[in-house]
Design a protein around this motif. Structure first.
Motif, PDB file in Angstrom:
ATOM      1  N   VAL A 165      13.306  21.446  26.838  1.00  0.00           N
ATOM      2  CA  VAL A 165      12.396  20.294  26.810  1.00  0.00           C
ATOM      3  C   VAL A 165      12.162  19.835  25.368  1.00  0.00           C
ATOM      4  CG1 VAL A 165      10.006  19.588  27.255  1.00  0.00           C
ATOM      5  CG2 VAL A 165      11.286  20.848  28.984  1.00  0.00           C
ATOM      6  N   THR A 166      11.961  20.773  24.471  1.00  0.00           N
ATOM      7  CA  THR A 166      11.715  20.435  23.072  1.00  0.00           C
ATOM      8  C   THR A 166      12.927  19.772  22.432  1.00  0.00           C
ATOM      9  OG1 THR A 166      10.230  22.323  22.915  1.00  0.00           O
ATOM     10  CG2 THR A 166      10.950  21.356  20.857  1.00  0.00           C
ATOM     11  N   MET A 167      14.114  20.317  22.675  1.00  0.00           N
ATOM     12  CA  MET A 167      15.332  19.730  22.101  1.00  0.00           C
ATOM     13  C   MET A 167      15.621  18.353  22.695  1.00  0.00           C
ATOM     14  SD  MET A 167      16.830  21.345  19.716  1.00  0.00           S
ATOM     15  CE  MET A 167      15.356  21.844  18.942  1.00  0.00           C
ATOM     16  N   LYS A 168      15.357  18.172  23.991  1.00  0.00           N
ATOM     17  CA  LYS A 168      15.552  16.861  24.620  1.00  0.00           C
ATOM     18  C   LYS A 168      14.657  15.817  23.952  1.00  0.00           C
ATOM     19  CE  LYS A 168      15.321  14.584  29.098  1.00  0.00           C
ATOM     20  NZ  LYS A 168      14.951  14.725  30.514  1.00  0.00           N
ATOM     21  N   LYS A 169      13.418  16.189  23.730  1.00  0.00           N
ATOM     22  CA  LYS A 169      12.465  15.284  23.066  1.00  0.00           C
ATOM     23  C   LYS A 169      12.923  14.978  21.637  1.00  0.00           C
ATOM     24  CE  LYS A 169       7.694  15.084  21.576  1.00  0.00           C
ATOM     25  NZ  LYS A 169       6.480  15.856  21.350  1.00  0.00           N
ATOM     26  N   GLN A 170      13.391  16.003  20.929  1.00  0.00           N
ATOM     27  CA  GLN A 170      13.835  15.822  19.545  1.00  0.00           C
ATOM     28  C   GLN A 170      15.089  14.957  19.479  1.00  0.00           C
ATOM     29  OE1 GLN A 170      11.951  16.957  17.046  1.00  0.00           O
ATOM     30  NE2 GLN A 170      13.264  15.986  15.555  1.00  0.00           N
ATOM     31  N   ILE A 171      16.023  15.146  20.388  1.00  0.00           N
ATOM     32  CA  ILE A 171      17.252  14.340  20.395  1.00  0.00           C
ATOM     33  C   ILE A 171      16.936  12.886  20.725  1.00  0.00           C
ATOM     34  CG2 ILE A 171      19.435  13.990  21.640  1.00  0.00           C
ATOM     35  CD1 ILE A 171      19.619  17.097  21.754  1.00  0.00           C
ATOM     36  N   LYS A 172      16.007  12.648  21.649  1.00  0.00           N
ATOM     37  CA  LYS A 172      15.583  11.266  21.937  1.00  0.00           C
ATOM     38  C   LYS A 172      14.977  10.622  20.692  1.00  0.00           C
ATOM     39  CE  LYS A 172      14.741  11.403  26.904  1.00  0.00           C
ATOM     40  NZ  LYS A 172      13.724  11.328  27.959  1.00  0.00           N
ATOM     41  N   HIS A 173      14.195  11.402  19.940  1.00  0.00           N
ATOM     42  CA  HIS A 173      13.591  10.911  18.695  1.00  0.00           C
ATOM     43  C   HIS A 173      14.681  10.557  17.683  1.00  0.00           C
ATOM     44  CE1 HIS A 173      11.238  11.136  14.916  1.00  0.00           C
ATOM     45  NE2 HIS A 173      10.260  10.688  15.684  1.00  0.00           N
ATOM     46  N   MET A 174      15.714  11.402  17.579  1.00  0.00           N
ATOM     47  CA  MET A 174      16.829  11.148  16.657  1.00  0.00           C
ATOM     48  C   MET A 174      17.566   9.871  17.038  1.00  0.00           C
ATOM     49  SD  MET A 174      18.639  14.826  16.244  1.00  0.00           S
ATOM     50  CE  MET A 174      17.708  16.301  16.018  1.00  0.00           C
ATOM     51  N   ILE A 175      17.816   9.687  18.317  1.00  0.00           N
ATOM     52  CA  ILE A 175      18.534   8.494  18.774  1.00  0.00           C
ATOM     53  C   ILE A 175      17.690   7.246  18.556  1.00  0.00           C
ATOM     54  CG2 ILE A 175      19.440   7.341  20.834  1.00  0.00           C
ATOM     55  CD1 ILE A 175      20.273  10.179  21.826  1.00  0.00           C
ATOM     56  N   LYS A 176      16.417   7.329  18.860  1.00  0.00           N
ATOM     57  CA  LYS A 176      15.526   6.168  18.719  1.00  0.00           C
ATOM     58  C   LYS A 176      15.445   5.707  17.269  1.00  0.00           C
ATOM     59  CE  LYS A 176      10.756   4.731  19.452  1.00  0.00           C
ATOM     60  NZ  LYS A 176       9.417   5.176  19.871  1.00  0.00           N
ATOM     61  N   LEU A 216      13.187  32.837  30.906  1.00  0.00           N
ATOM     62  CA  LEU A 216      13.283  31.546  31.593  1.00  0.00           C
ATOM     63  C   LEU A 216      12.315  30.538  30.985  1.00  0.00           C
ATOM     64  CD1 LEU A 216      14.517  29.982  33.998  1.00  0.00           C
ATOM     65  CD2 LEU A 216      12.548  30.749  35.332  1.00  0.00           C
ATOM     66  N   TYR A 217      11.103  30.985  30.706  1.00  0.00           N
ATOM     67  CA  TYR A 217      10.114  30.085  30.109  1.00  0.00           C
ATOM     68  C   TYR A 217      10.561  29.642  28.721  1.00  0.00           C
ATOM     69  CZ  TYR A 217       5.720  28.107  28.589  1.00  0.00           C
ATOM     70  OH  TYR A 217       4.770  27.260  28.113  1.00  0.00           O
ATOM     71  N   TRP A 218      11.130  30.546  27.915  1.00  0.00           N
ATOM     72  CA  TRP A 218      11.587  30.180  26.581  1.00  0.00           C
ATOM     73  C   TRP A 218      12.753  29.190  26.652  1.00  0.00           C
ATOM     74  CZ3 TRP A 218      15.925  30.226  23.560  1.00  0.00           C
ATOM     75  CH2 TRP A 218      15.726  29.932  22.213  1.00  0.00           C
ATOM     76  N   VAL A 219      13.694  29.428  27.560  1.00  0.00           N
ATOM     77  CA  VAL A 219      14.831  28.514  27.710  1.00  0.00           C
ATOM     78  C   VAL A 219      14.339  27.136  28.147  1.00  0.00           C
ATOM     79  CG1 VAL A 219      16.890  28.042  29.111  1.00  0.00           C
ATOM     80  CG2 VAL A 219      16.556  30.305  28.105  1.00  0.00           C
ATOM     81  N   MET A 220      13.379  27.102  29.078  1.00  0.00           N
ATOM     82  CA  MET A 220      12.815  25.824  29.520  1.00  0.00           C
ATOM     83  C   MET A 220      12.114  25.120  28.360  1.00  0.00           C
ATOM     84  SD  MET A 220      10.209  25.119  32.682  1.00  0.00           S
ATOM     85  CE  MET A 220       8.798  25.798  31.854  1.00  0.00           C
ATOM     86  N   GLY A 279      10.776  34.322  19.150  1.00  0.00           N
ATOM     87  CA  GLY A 279      11.558  33.166  19.599  1.00  0.00           C
ATOM     88  C   GLY A 279      10.773  31.869  19.519  1.00  0.00           C
ATOM     89  N   ILE A 280       9.525  31.885  19.908  1.00  0.00           N
ATOM     90  CA  ILE A 280       8.674  30.685  19.834  1.00  0.00           C
ATOM     91  C   ILE A 280       8.469  30.284  18.375  1.00  0.00           C
ATOM     92  CG2 ILE A 280       6.337  29.803  20.258  1.00  0.00           C
ATOM     93  CD1 ILE A 280       7.992  29.950  22.776  1.00  0.00           C
ATOM     94  N   TYR A 281       8.206  31.257  17.508  1.00  0.00           N
ATOM     95  CA  TYR A 281       8.006  30.966  16.089  1.00  0.00           C
ATOM     96  C   TYR A 281       9.267  30.356  15.477  1.00  0.00           C
ATOM     97  CZ  TYR A 281       7.060  31.635  11.139  1.00  0.00           C
ATOM     98  OH  TYR A 281       6.894  31.427   9.798  1.00  0.00           O
ATOM     99  N   ASN A 282      10.430  30.935  15.777  1.00  0.00           N
ATOM    100  CA  ASN A 282      11.671  30.414  15.212  1.00  0.00           C
ATOM    101  C   ASN A 282      12.046  29.055  15.804  1.00  0.00           C
ATOM    102  OD1 ASN A 282      12.176  32.427  13.295  1.00  0.00           O
ATOM    103  ND2 ASN A 282      12.965  33.777  14.874  1.00  0.00           N
ATOM    104  N   LEU A 283      11.669  28.795  17.051  1.00  0.00           N
ATOM    105  CA  LEU A 283      11.865  27.458  17.625  1.00  0.00           C
ATOM    106  C   LEU A 283      11.023  26.437  16.881  1.00  0.00           C
ATOM    107  CD1 LEU A 283      13.032  25.585  19.809  1.00  0.00           C
ATOM    108  CD2 LEU A 283      11.119  26.271  21.278  1.00  0.00           C
ATOM    109  N   ASN A 284       9.806  26.813  16.546  1.00  0.00           N
ATOM    110  CA  ASN A 284       8.935  25.931  15.765  1.00  0.00           C
ATOM    111  C   ASN A 284       9.540  25.661  14.381  1.00  0.00           C
ATOM    112  OD1 ASN A 284       6.648  24.420  15.143  1.00  0.00           O
ATOM    113  ND2 ASN A 284       5.576  26.197  14.327  1.00  0.00           N
ATOM    114  N   LEU A 285      10.123  26.690  13.761  1.00  0.00           N
ATOM    115  CA  LEU A 285      10.791  26.502  12.472  1.00  0.00           C
ATOM    116  C   LEU A 285      11.982  25.557  12.609  1.00  0.00           C
ATOM    117  CD1 LEU A 285      10.859  30.134  11.017  1.00  0.00           C
ATOM    118  CD2 LEU A 285       9.394  28.250  10.301  1.00  0.00           C
TER     119      LEU A 285
END
Length: 191
Positions: free
Chosen positions: A156-167, A148-152, A73-79
């Motif tokens: 957090v990662t998607m929130k950061k990425q979406i802020k980057h997209m909007i900016k 729970l840790y993976w969902v968190m 899951g962590i590897y695929n999130l990184n992808l």
């Protein structure tokens, strides 16, 4: 010394030579299959979804291998982050000349192309599936904490990425060619 190498099968027609030829043939067949699957993204992703489903059924039935699943899951999130990120990050690109950004067309170029994303994700699922056949990878853990840790981490990662997209005003997804309104009969210039 020559006898040593002959025992390893380095001579013409030996075991090492046959293994290299077999490996070369297998790589060629794999490449042909990959080349044939390139223009069929829907079928590729459906096949990956089927592999993931089979993997999760196996993990559910075995009631184990949660560390392997977490690592996958962590590897695929990184992808996924590489897939939805631009190849050139506007924040690290450096100062640029002022331009009219509203007028300029800049196509979205991914850091990780779709085919490479699919191929790496498929490899990870196949490796994870293979690891479920070896009990040494089944470490005892309390899986709800990992989930729970993976969902968190995902949130957090998607929130950061979406802020980057909007900016930086980019959208990493396009759904085919843009369609414009049909021209009216009376509005066409006559020759």
């Amino acid at each position: 010394m020559k006898k040593f190498y002959e025992d390893l099968g380095a001579e013409e027609g030996g075991l090492a030579q046959k293994a290299r030829v077999l490996s070369s043939k297998l790589n060629q067949r794999l490449q042909v299959l990959l080349d044939k699957s390139t223009p069929k993204p829907v079928e590729r992703w459906l096949a990956l979804a089927a592999l993931v489903f089979i993997y999760f059924v196996r993990v559910f039935v075995l009631r184990g291998f949660y560390i392997v699943t977490y690592g996958m899951g962590i590897y695929n999130l990184n992808l996924l982050i590489g897939f939805i990120s631009p190849q050139i990050d506007p924040e690290t690109e450096g100062p640029a000349l002022p331009t009219k950004s509203d007028q300029e067309f800049k196509p979205f170029v991914r850091r990780l192309p779709e085919f490479k994303f699919w191929r790496a994700a498929t490899k990870s699922v196949l490796i994870g599936f293979t690891m479920t056949f070896f009990p040494m990878f089944d470490l005892p853990v309390f899986w709800p904490v990992l989930l729970l840790y993976w969902v968190m981490l995902f949130t957090v990662t998607m929130k950061k990425q979406i802020k980057h997209m909007i900016k930086h005003k980019y959208v990493p997804f396009s759904f085919g060619k843009k369609k414009y309104g049909a021209a009216k009969e009376g509005s066409r210039p006559k020759k």
